[in-house]
Design an enzyme around this catalytic site. Structure first.
Site, short mmCIF file in Angstrom:
data_model
loop_
_atom_site.label_atom_id
_atom_site.label_comp_id
_atom_site.label_asym_id
_atom_site.label_seq_id
_atom_site.Cartn_x
_atom_site.Cartn_y
_atom_site.Cartn_z
CB SER A 1 -21.15 33.75 27.78
OG SER A 1 -21.44 32.68 26.90
CE1 TYR B 1 -16.85 31.15 29.40
CE2 TYR B 1 -18.55 30.29 27.93
CZ TYR B 1 -17.71 31.32 28.32
OH TYR B 1 -17.74 32.52 27.64
#
Length: 273
Positions: free
Chosen positions: A152, A165
């Protein structure tokens, strides 16, 4: 390293973890169209079966593999069921919660939950590690050996409320970068793909604990966020390049997103014909 001669006479095989929904399902469909026998792995049999049926109805070859990347025995058993593996896409992972580091009001849902951090690390980092370790012997027999890790933009940029995250996806990217060094001199490619905002059915809904209104708000006003098929196109591209070409890192974001914290909400003049 020696190449298994039997692999030259059959279709290549791609293993996709987290393949039952969203980006994983889109990658499975794309690689099937590119001529791969696809093994769609995940925890939910019904979701996997839906993807397999979709691929087979389009003339492709696929099978479902119930496998939990957080369970060592499940990964060992799952990979042992494969006769070959030419490409592995580590897509299992995801986000849980809006996880602030600061210690605030215990009634505030935005304060970080260490248990959620542990679960994200278990799937995004340790799960990726576990699958790679299990599948490497098969990859070493393939002339098309490629590892694609779906990280990501959180794997390279921090933002408030995303610490858990972000830490997990930094870990995913570090696994990719380190493995590339360790495999230097072998024919195995290691690719780290880092998507930005991707509008899928489950990602934000899962992250925000089923709060549909909050999940929809994430994409509110964003003109053409990425969709799962966009990421699948990136995977198809890097896998389809000649074997001596490795895309180390691919960052892909919608035009409306300049950075994790910089998103244009409003129409964009696309100059459509």
């Amino acid at each position: 390293m020696t190449t298994d001669p039997s692999t030259a006479l059959s279709r290549p095989t791609a293993l996709i973890t987290g393949g039952g929904t969203g980006i994983g399902a889109a990658i499975a469909r794309r690689l099937s169209r590119d001529g791969f026998d696809v093994v769609v792995a995940g925890r939910r049999r019904e979701k996997l079966d839906e993807v397999v049926a979709d691929i087979e109805s389009a003339g492709g070859s696929a099978r479902a593999l119930v496998m939990d990347v957080t369970d060592p025995g499940s990964v060992t058993q799952g990979v042992a069921s494969l006769d070959r593996c030419d490409v592995v896409v580590n897509n299992a992972g995801g986000a849980l919660g809006v996880t602030r580091v600061e210690d605030g009001d215990p009634e505030e849902v935005e304060d970080g939950d260490p248990e959620e951090w542990e679960r994200m690390f278990a799937t995004n980092v340790v799960g990726t590690l576990r699958v790679i370790q299990a599948v490497l012997p098969l990859l070493r027999r393939s002339s098309r050996a490629t590892i694609v890790d779906i990280s990501s933009i959180a794997g390279e940029r921090v933002y408030e409320g995303g610490a858990g995250y972000v830490a997990a996806k930094h870990g995913t990217s570090v696994v990719s970068e380190t493995l590339r060094l360790e495999l230097n001199g072998e024919n195995i490619r290691v690719v780290d793909i880092r998507p930005g905002m991707v509008h899928t059915e489950e990602f934000s809904l899962t992250r925000l604990h089923g709060d549909r209104a909050a999940a929809d708000k994430v994409y509110d006003g964003v003109d053409r966020p990425l969709v799962a098929d966009d990421v699948a196109e990136c995977v198809g591209f890097v896998v389809g390049l000649p074997q001596h070409v490795n895309i180390d890192t691919m960052v892909v974001k919608p035009v409306a997103q300049a950075a994790p914290h910089k998103i244009h909400r409003g129409p964009i003049d696309w100059k459509d014909a």
